[in-house]
Structures are given as structure tokens and as C-alpha cells.
Scaffold this active site. Structure first.
Site, PDB file in Angstrom:
ATOM      1  N   ASP A 160      -5.145 -20.988  12.116  1.00  0.00           N
ATOM      2  CA  ASP A 160      -5.898 -21.456  10.952  1.00  0.00           C
ATOM      3  C   ASP A 160      -6.811 -22.621  11.332  1.00  0.00           C
ATOM      4  O   ASP A 160      -6.789 -23.679  10.723  1.00  0.00           O
ATOM      5  CB  ASP A 160      -4.928 -21.859   9.841  1.00  0.00           C
ATOM      6  CG  ASP A 160      -5.614 -21.916   8.474  1.00  0.00           C
ATOM      7  OD1 ASP A 160      -5.004 -22.434   7.522  1.00  0.00           O
ATOM      8  OD2 ASP A 160      -6.771 -21.461   8.358  1.00  0.00           O
ATOM      9  N   GLY A 191      -3.324 -34.536   0.578  1.00  0.00           N
ATOM     10  CA  GLY A 191      -3.890 -33.261   0.985  1.00  0.00           C
ATOM     11  C   GLY A 191      -3.039 -32.134   0.462  1.00  0.00           C
ATOM     12  O   GLY A 191      -1.894 -32.328   0.057  1.00  0.00           O
ATOM     13  N   ARG A 192      -3.623 -30.954   0.444  1.00  0.00           N
ATOM     14  CA  ARG A 192      -2.912 -29.802  -0.083  1.00  0.00           C
ATOM     15  C   ARG A 192      -3.360 -28.632   0.747  1.00  0.00           C
ATOM     16  O   ARG A 192      -4.536 -28.324   0.792  1.00  0.00           O
ATOM     17  CB  ARG A 192      -3.323 -29.606  -1.538  1.00  0.00           C
ATOM     18  CG  ARG A 192      -2.325 -28.935  -2.400  1.00  0.00           C
ATOM     19  CD  ARG A 192      -2.839 -28.975  -3.816  1.00  0.00           C
ATOM     20  NE  ARG A 192      -2.166 -30.004  -4.588  1.00  0.00           N
ATOM     21  CZ  ARG A 192      -1.174 -29.726  -5.453  1.00  0.00           C
ATOM     22  NH1 ARG A 192      -0.792 -28.494  -5.645  1.00  0.00           N
ATOM     23  NH2 ARG A 192      -0.610 -30.687  -6.142  1.00  0.00           N
ATOM     24  N   GLY A 193      -2.464 -28.047   1.477  1.00  0.00           N
ATOM     25  CA  GLY A 193      -2.862 -26.956   2.351  1.00  0.00           C
ATOM     26  C   GLY A 193      -2.118 -25.703   1.991  1.00  0.00           C
ATOM     27  O   GLY A 193      -1.425 -25.641   0.980  1.00  0.00           O
ATOM     28  N   PHE A 216       0.341 -24.595   3.395  1.00  0.00           N
ATOM     29  CA  PHE A 216       1.766 -24.703   3.671  1.00  0.00           C
ATOM     30  C   PHE A 216       2.494 -25.596   2.691  1.00  0.00           C
ATOM     31  O   PHE A 216       3.700 -25.631   2.644  1.00  0.00           O
ATOM     32  CB  PHE A 216       1.984 -25.271   5.071  1.00  0.00           C
ATOM     33  CG  PHE A 216       1.296 -24.477   6.131  1.00  0.00           C
ATOM     34  CD1 PHE A 216       1.661 -23.169   6.356  1.00  0.00           C
ATOM     35  CD2 PHE A 216       0.282 -25.028   6.874  1.00  0.00           C
ATOM     36  CE1 PHE A 216       1.031 -22.422   7.322  1.00  0.00           C
ATOM     37  CE2 PHE A 216      -0.352 -24.282   7.843  1.00  0.00           C
ATOM     38  CZ  PHE A 216       0.017 -22.978   8.070  1.00  0.00           C
ATOM     39  N   GLY A 217       1.764 -26.390   1.966  1.00  0.00           N
ATOM     40  CA  GLY A 217       2.415 -27.306   1.051  1.00  0.00           C
ATOM     41  C   GLY A 217       1.594 -28.551   0.883  1.00  0.00           C
ATOM     42  O   GLY A 217       0.477 -28.645   1.360  1.00  0.00           O
ATOM     43  N   ILE A 218       2.183 -29.511   0.213  1.00  0.00           N
ATOM     44  CA  ILE A 218       1.448 -30.721  -0.150  1.00  0.00           C
ATOM     45  C   ILE A 218       1.752 -31.826   0.861  1.00  0.00           C
ATOM     46  O   ILE A 218       2.855 -31.913   1.375  1.00  0.00           O
ATOM     47  CB  ILE A 218       1.835 -31.159  -1.566  1.00  0.00           C
ATOM     48  CG1 ILE A 218       1.549 -30.020  -2.536  1.00  0.00           C
ATOM     49  CG2 ILE A 218       1.103 -32.416  -1.977  1.00  0.00           C
ATOM     50  CD1 ILE A 218       1.975 -30.287  -3.940  1.00  0.00           C
ATOM     51  N   VAL A 219       0.767 -32.635   1.154  1.00  0.00           N
ATOM     52  CA  VAL A 219       0.932 -33.741   2.083  1.00  0.00           C
ATOM     53  C   VAL A 219       0.886 -35.052   1.321  1.00  0.00           C
ATOM     54  O   VAL A 219       0.004 -35.262   0.490  1.00  0.00           O
ATOM     55  CB  VAL A 219      -0.182 -33.741   3.148  1.00  0.00           C
ATOM     56  CG1 VAL A 219       0.084 -34.806   4.191  1.00  0.00           C
ATOM     57  CG2 VAL A 219      -0.302 -32.379   3.794  1.00  0.00           C
TER      58      VAL A 219
END
Ligand SMILES: *[C@@H]1O[C@H](CO)[C@@H](O)[C@H](O)[C@H]1NC(C)=O
Ligand SMILES: *[C@@H]1O[C@H](CO)[C@@H](O)[C@H](O)[C@H]1NC(C)=O
Ligand SMILES: *[C@@H]1O[C@H](CO)[C@@H](O)[C@H](O)[C@H]1NC(C)=O
Ligand SMILES: *[C@@H]1O[C@H](CO)[C@@H](O)[C@H](O)[C@H]1NC(C)=O
Length: 803
Positions: free
Chosen positions: A637, A520-522, A524-527
Site C-alpha cells: 500500500d 490519522g485514519r488508515g 488498518f485503523g485509527i492512529v
């Protein structure tokens, strides 16, 4: 003398033998190839594959740095260099195997075009392997680079596509620029999707392997394999296989084989006989999706064909044909967009009646399902046609259980024999286009023609078929199986009164196999996905924060502790964190049923009961964050991408507490609006204080999405008279048309009272005035029917004066 001659002859005989034996497939450092030279490319030992320059079909002075099947007349390309663009080089360009950077391609002016992006390697040699893989090897026999790891549009036997891998289609058969289609892993599923070219953002998928397993993440898919027997399958983490090759394959010993994401968007496994007898051409073994014309149905993008174009199927391959009165913008790109050959004008002089200016072509069983702007219930064909005629904005009207008026550009055009629809395509008389004369049945008076012939004339009309791409590969080799690595953590390392673990960066790097699998990519950063051994093995989601502030060390820990103290079944559990140098990472429990966004907006509408349970769950989770935590947490969010589903489809909210964490050394909040367009409460934009009511607003939008399975801002979708979900939902409510809102979902409609309650609660939540919005506790009670829901007022009474 005689013996000297003898030895000389012996030497001359043996020399080439040694040379061949040593260099079979091998390319020494310093070796070069020049584009346009007759010199032989670098061949694999068997001669099946070649590495070098291939002349482009439509430009004899340009060459593609590529790997191709050398032993078949088609010279089908299986790989090509790709940086920001394909490695296309003018005549005289040179590729060299260098000692430090591997392959480097320079044009005749010595400007670099492409390189193999090896950081700092000591290259010993390269090998064109018989598998079709070009491998660059170091002195220590390490593989520094190989073409299999950078696939373009094709996979070969023995090649493996990992979770971060991607195939992308070409523009056309002979144009190797990136096309509109993509194959990749998303959350354990192998998906085909269309892409928006300039930004590469991905639209909805049109094939999904459904190999993401919520009840057990270790069942999720993570590799595409292509084995020696010609079988392709998705490997799950528990080593089970999801077979893609659903028919019996042919052997790789007798047939070249390849799987290519063709430029028409169809992913196809092909085979080609190696023996030089018999029918020598590429044949299809299987392909996905079954019907790309109707499979692509997203709101954005043009569909399987370009805008205003119409897709029809031959076998499983799409063909694109402009409707009558329209022609290709680029004549060489039949899969591209069409333009009308006339002008739709709202400024026509009034001497002529509108009937004198415009007329219609009629075609059965086609549709552009996402281009509607008006729907008239109960209109018959004549009324429908007339309505479009007198509406200068109307480009097409489709009579199908009522009248759908469509606007330009038309997207997702398809032939679908199940439609039982009649399309009226408007054209302007007088400047009747040359395109019309090309068409056999273009006489607009030919209206009674049977559906088949009308369709056929449409299809045969505007463009010639395109040959399928013929790319291919075969070979021997090996593939590696990803080894699960566990990081062991001692129970004693947990911190303070929360049960949070403090991980080292190294542990997390190992747990995620060096941050290999992005899930995932949000904002806040990458998961990344990883495995951690605590008391048992946990699959975890490791979030690498990319925007935490250096001087916020103490606060980081405090905020993490606040997050760590939350315990609620509707919140994703934080397991631990890492704080080391610049690195800030959070480790969460992994939930592999994916995001609510995927669940709601993929093809089939999930059932009402599941949807209402999810709505309850999110409301409870938020009520807990706002009203029951020792420190109130405002999420900021809330959106379907931030809600995950566990194995029982219970909703769990993720990313809570991060908004504060990432804003902490900024005094004025308003300079940094958090949240996501479509879900953000109006007060963010208005200098008003931001309270937990912003989450209530976002929850209201989300609730409407759950009810309708539609996205909050599908502006471009423009279908069926709605633009913004919140406005449209209120209109439906006010006009007592809840059946439209749930698209006639019988299950939801039979739960009438609940449905109505949900819609009313949602409207209360999206009130422009934060004070009118209920708190989350009240929301849960209203949803459950414990307290009465009053009739909600118009959520945006000042809407018109605000824009
Ligand atoms: C390939 O297509 C792209 C995008 O349409 C275009 O910019 C480029 O010039 C084309 N390349 C060739 C070699 O025709
Ligand atoms: C290739 O995969 C298929 C399907 O799982 C399997 O039946 C076959 O034995 C495999 N072949 C080899 C050589 O491993
Ligand atoms: C050869 O194969 C192609 C593609 O499968 C097919 O269209 C063609 O008719 C075949 N030709 C013969 C002579 O069998
Ligand atoms: C080339 O392929 C063979 C199998 O065909 C394999 O054994 C060998 O290791 C490969 N060479 C390299 C450098 O990868």
C-alpha cells in the site's frame, strides 16, 4: 392577627427571592420547555444567554433547540442541538431534563428528536451558565455533559476546541443543517476545509495555521483557546501560543464576542457592544481566510460558491453571483449552484448556422480554474471564441495566454483582478433567458465596456446580497488546560532480540489520554498521538488495529517481530506493541511533519531538491524492505499518505508489514485486494501472483506524483488535458514536454537530466507487465544515475483493449 399578616407578607416577599437565588441559571431535573409556548426559556443568571426553542425564520411552526444571546434584538444563536440533523422540532414538542439521559427532546407524538447522549448518569440539575455554556451536573457535582464540548458553528470566550473538536457551517443563515465548510485540527494544524456533504469526506484545506512543527512535535498545535481578554489563539503542546486574533481585541466586559464559521465559509471573530447605546450590531474583528474565492482551489467540490457560480469578495466576505445566462437552482440559496437557462446541445438541426444559435457574454477577469478540458497555445481571443462556438461541448472559453476551453459544471469560479483574462460565456440565442433581462449590461454587443463595469454588472446581476449570519455569545467561565500524561516503561520490559516494548492496554490508554487525539485514519485503523516516558519522553503514534483476527495470536507476534527487526532511516520505527484480549495496537515513533500527501498537494509546490531527496529516500526504504531484510516485506500500500516526513523532510515509510499481518488467515489473497485505487498494480485484478513488483508499480505512480505535485487520480479535476497521471505523464514524456509535467518549475527544469531520468524510471516502474519493472535496488541506482536508464516502452500497450 396583625402579626400573622406581617409574617405572611414577609414570607410572600422573601419567597420569590429565595426561589430566584436558588434557581439562578439552575434547571432542576424534571423541568420541561415546550416549543411554541410563551413560557420563558432557561436563562443564565445575568440574562445574557437563554436555552430553549427559537422559532425558525422561514417556518413559524418549527423550532430550533438552541442557546442564544437573550439581551440583544437579534437573538443570535450560538449553539444548537445536532444529532444527524439539527434539533428542529414542530410546535408542541417538549425538551425535558431527565435524571438518566440529561436533555431529551420529543415531538408531540413522543418520538425522540434529539438527546444529550449521556450514557447512564444520575443527573442532579442543569445550569445555563453566564458563559453561554449549558452544563449538566451529577449529584457528585461532576459535569456529565456541556454544550461547550459539542460546538456547532460558534466558539465563545472561555470555550476550548480540542483536537477532536470541529466547527461546521450551517447551510444558510436560517437553515441549520450542516453546510459545506469545516474547521478542525489536522496533524497539529488548524484547518478550514470544504466537505462533501453526503459522506462528510474532507476536501483540500483553504486555510492552514501551519502550527504543525516537524522538527519538534511538542511544538504542534492542539487547542483553540478564546480567553477573557478576547484573544483567540492556538495552544501548542509546549504551551506556546499561535495568536489568531491579529488585531487588538475589545474587552469581554464591554462586548459580547463570538467566533463563528459562517455559512459562507469564513471564520470570523465578532463583537457587539453590551451597552444599549451606540451602534448595536455585530462587527468583525478579524477573519480567515483572507480571500476565500481564490483560497479554495481543490479539484473536487464546487469551491466557495456552488457549481457554475462565481465568487467575488466584499471585504473578506464572499458573494456569489451566477454568470449571465445562468440562474440559481434554488432561488433562496445564493451560495448554491447555478444552472444554464438554455440548453447546450450537440443535436442542433443544421438549417441554422451555429452563429445563429449561440453567442457569448464577455466578462473580464473571472476564471473557473479547475474546469478546463482543452488548452490551445497561441490562440488569440477571436480564435478562442470561435473554437468554443464550434465545439458543442464548450460552455466557456477563457482567453489568457492561450485559450482554455471549459466544460460544465464549472467549479471554483472567482473574480480575480490579477488574471488578465477574458471569459466568453456561451448562451443560446432565441431562448435567451429571463435572467439576461434582469441584468443592466447584458447586451452581448456591449463588448468594449471597461473591465470594471463588466464585472460589476455580472456581480449585481443575478442575486441580492445576503446578510451575514449574526450569531454570537459572551460570558465568564473557565477553561481547562490539557495535562500531559506520561506512561513510564521500564527498560527491562523489552522483548526478545528486538527492542520492542510490550505495552499493556492501560498504559497506552493513559499515554494517549484515552485515545483522545486522532492524528490519522488508515485502512488498518485509527492512529492516536501519545506521550511515553522511556529513557526520555517520546511522542508516539499509537495505531489501534481494527481488523486483526482472533486466532492469529502467534502470527501477530511473529509479524510484529519481523517489523521490529527492521532498522532503516527511511522506515518509521516501531517502538512496541500491545496484545491484550481483543486489542492489537502498534506504537510508532511520531513524525510530525505530516504525510507526503500533505506536503505535495498543499498550496505551494515544494522545491525540487526536497522532492528528489524524498524520492531517493522512499526508494531506499523499499529496497531495504524487499531485498535486505531477513524476511522480505512487501508493503502492498505504497502511497503518499503512507510516507511520513521527519524534521529534515527525510521520507519514512509507514505501515509496512501490516498487509501480511491483516491477511494472515486468508488463503487466497486475491479476494482481498489491498492497496489504494490509483496506486494498485494491475496484477491484483488479474489472478496473477502478487510479488514485490506491486510495490515497484506503486512507487512509480508515487514518483510521478512527486515530480508533478499532482495526484494520481484527479479524474474530476479534468484540468489541462490530463485525466490519469500515469497516462498523461507518458504522453508528456513521449512528446518531450516535461515542462508541462512539472508545471514550468524552473528548478526542476534546470535539473533537466535528473528530471528526465526520474520520469523514465517512473515509466519503467509502472509497466503493466511486472517482469519489465525493475527491482527496487535497480531503481535506486537508476535514480542516482549510477546505471544508465534505457528508453522505457509504453507502460500500458494494451490499454485500449482492456477496458
Ligand atoms: C435545509 O437544507 C437541507 C439541505 O438542502 C434541506 O434538506 C432542508 O429541508 C432544509 N431545512 C429547512 C428547514 O429548510
Ligand atoms: C489572553 O491571551 C493574550 C494573548 O496570548 C494575552 O496577551 C492575554 O494576557 C491573555 N489574557 C488573559 C486574561 O489571560
Ligand atoms: C454600525 O455598524 C455597522 C457594521 O459595522 C455599519 O455598517 C453601520 O454603518 C454602523 N452605523 C452607524 C450609524 O455607525
Ligand atoms: C458557571 O460559570 C462560572 C463562572 O462564570 C463557574 O465558576 C461555574 O463553575 C460554572 N458552573 C458550572 C456548573 O460549570
Amino acid at each position: 392577627m396583625a402579626s400573622a399578616t406581617f409574617y405572611l407578607i414577609l414570607l410572600l416577599c422573601w419567597l420569590p427571592y429565595f426561589a430566584i437565588a436558588e434557581t439562578a441559571g439552575r434547571v432542576p431535573v424534571g423541568e420541561t420547555l415546550t416549543a411554541g409556548n410563551e413560557a420563558s426559556p432557561w436563562l443564565s443568571p445575568s440574562g445574557d444567554f437563554a436555552f430553549g426553542f427559537q422559532e425558525l425564520k422561514d417556518n413559524k411552526d418549527l423550532f430550533l433547540l438552541s442557546i442564544w444571546y437573550h439581551n440583544i434584538p437579534e437573538k443570535t444563536v450560538v449553539w444548537y442541538g445536532y444529532g444527524d440533523a439539527p434539533a428542529v422540532a414542530p410546535r408542541g414538542s417538549q425538551v425535558e431534563l431527565t435524571v438518566d439521559r440529561g436533555l431529551v427532546l420529543n415531538d408531540p407524538q413522543d418520538q425522540e428528536i434529539w438527546n444529550s447522549a449521556i450514557g447512564l448518569g444520575a443527573v442532579a440539575y442543569g445550569v445555563m451558565n453566564d458563559t453561554g455554556n449549558f452544563v449538566i451536573v451529577s449529584g457528585d457535582s461532576d459535569e456529565l455533559w456541556d454544550s461547550f464540548s459539542y460546538p456547532t458553528d460558534t466558539l465563545l470566550p472561555f470555550q476550548v476546541m480540542k483536537t477532536d473538536g470541529e466547527l461546521f457551517s450551517r447551510r444558510s443563515e436560517s437553515n441549520f443543517s450542516k453546510g459545506r465548510f469545516q474547521l478542525r485540527f489536522s496533524d497539529g494544524n488548524l484547518v478550514l476545509s470544504t466537505v462533501n456533504l453526503p459522506t462528510k469526506s474532507v476536501y483540500d484545506d483553504y486555510y492552514n495555521s501551519r502550527t504543525s512543527d516537524g522538527s519538534n512535535p511538542s511544538n504542534s498545535g492542539y487547542r483553540v483557546m478564546f480567553n477573557e481578554s478576547g484573544y483567540m489563539y492556538i495552544l501548542r503542546r509546549n504551551d506556546q501560543r499561535f495568536i489568531l486574533t491579529t488585531v487588538r481585541p475589545v474587552s469581554t466586559a464591554d462586548f459580547y464576542q463570538r467566533a463563528t464559521l459562517d455559512y459562507d465559509g469564513v471564520f470570523t471573530q465578532y463583537f457587539y457592544p453590551k451597552a444599549s447605546t451606540g451602534n448595536r450590531s455585530w462587527s468583525t474583528l478579524w477573519s480567515q481566510p483572507e480571500n476565500i474565492c481564490v483560497g479554495i482551489d481543490g479539484g473536487l467540490g464546487s469551491g466557495a460558491c456552488g457549481f457554475n457560480n462565481i465568487c467575488s469578495l466584499t471585504g473578506r466576505k464572499p458573494m456569489c453571483n451566477c454568470p449571465k445566462g445562468y440562474s440559481l437552482i434554488d432561488k433562496n440559496d445564493v451560495y448554491g449552484s447555478c444552472k444554464p437557462d438554455f440548453e447546450l446541445s450537440c443535436n442542433d438541426e443544421t438549417q441554422n448556422s451555429i452563429e445563429d444559435l449561440y453567442d457569448f457574454f464577455e466578462i473580464n477577469d473571472i476564471d473557473w480554474p479547475t474546469s478546463d478540458y482543452e488548452f490551445y497555445k497561441g490562440y488569440n481571443e477571436v480564435e478562442c471564441r470561435n473554437s468554443c462556438l464550434h465545439d458543442c461541448l464548450c460552455a466557456v472559453a477563457i482567453s489568457r495566454e492561450g485559450c482554455w476551453k471549459k466544460k460544465l459544471p464549472l467549479s471554483n469560479g472567482r473574480v480575480d483582478s490579477k488574471l488578465n483574462a477574458k471569459a466568453f460565456i456561451k448562451y443560446r440565442k432565441g431562448d435567451t433567458p429571463p435572467a439576461v433581462h434582469r441584468l443592466p449590461n447584458s447586451d452581448p454587443s456591449d463588448k468594449k465596456g471597461n473591465p470594471m463595469s463588466a464585472t460589476a454588472s455580472l456581480l449585481l446581476g443575478s442575486s441580492v446580497f445576503v446578510n451575514l449570519i449574526l450569531v454570537g455569545a459572551f460570558g465568564f467561565g473557565f477553561f481547562c488546560i490539557y495535562k500531559k500524561k506520561f506512561v513510564r516503561v521500564h527498560q527491562g520490559e523489552s522483548t526478545m532480540e528486538t527492542n520492542l516494548h510490550c505495552f499493556t492496554y492501560k498504559e497506552l490508554a493513559e499515554a494517549t489520554d484515552n485515545f483522545k487525539e486522532e492524528v490519522g485514519r488508515g485502512s488498518f485503523g485509527i492512529v492516536y498521538k501519545g506521550l511515553i516516558q522511556m529513557s526520555s519522553i517520546h511522542t508516539v503514534a499509537v495505531k489501534k488495529l481494527d481488523r486483526v483476527f482472533q486466532d492469529g495470536e502467534k502470527e501477530f507476534k511473529n509479524e510484529v517481530m519481523v517489523i521490529g527487526q527492521t532498522h532503516h532511516k527511511n522506515l518509521v520505527r516501531l517502538i512496541g506493541f500491545c496484545e491484550e484480549g481483543q486489542h492489537r495496537l502498534l506504537v510508532y515513533e511520531f513524525l510530525s511533519n505530516g504525510t507526503l500527501a500533505n506536503f505535495l498537494f498543499s498550496n505551494a509546490m515544494p522545491n525540487w531538491n526536497q522532492r528528489s531527496q524524498i524520492a531517493f529516500g522512499i526508494a531506499r526504504g523499499l529496497a531495504y524492505l524487499h531485498e535486505e531484510c531477513s524476511t522480505q516485506i512487501v508493503h502492498c500500500d505504497i502511497k503518499p499518505q503512507n510516507v511520513l516526513l521527519d524534521q529534515n523532510y527525510n521520507a519514512q515509510i509507514s505501515d509496512f508489514g501490516l498487509a501480511k499481518l491483516l491477511m494472515m488467515n486468508q488463503s487466497q489473497t486475491k479476494t482481498n485486494i489491498r492497496g489504494t485505487k490509483g496506486y494498485v498494480a494491475p496484477e491484483w485484478f488479474r489472478n496473477k501472483p502478487v510479488t514485490s513488483k506491486v510495490d515497484v508499480y506503486s512507487y512509480g505512480v508515487l514518483l510521478l506524483e512527486i515530480i508533478s505535485c499532482r495526484k494520481s487520480i484527479d479524474v474530476e479535476m479534468g484540468g489541462e488535458n490530463y485525466v490519469i497521471l500515469t497516462d498523461w505523464a507518458f504522453d508528456c514524456y513521449r512528446s518531450e514536454k516535461l515542462d508541462v509535467l512539472v508545471e514550468g518549475d524552473m528548478e526542476a527544469l534546470s535539473a533537466t537530466r535528473e528530471l528526465e531520468r526520474f520520469v523514465m524510471v517512473a515509466i519503467w516502474c509502472i509497466q503493466e507487465d511486472p517482469a519489465l519493472r525493475p527491482i527496487m535496488r535497480k531503481v535506486t541506482q537508476m535514480l542516482e544515475g549510477v546505471v544508465e536508464v534505457a528508453v522505457p516502452p509504453n507502460p500500458s500497450p494494451f490499454a485500449s483493449s482492456m477496458n
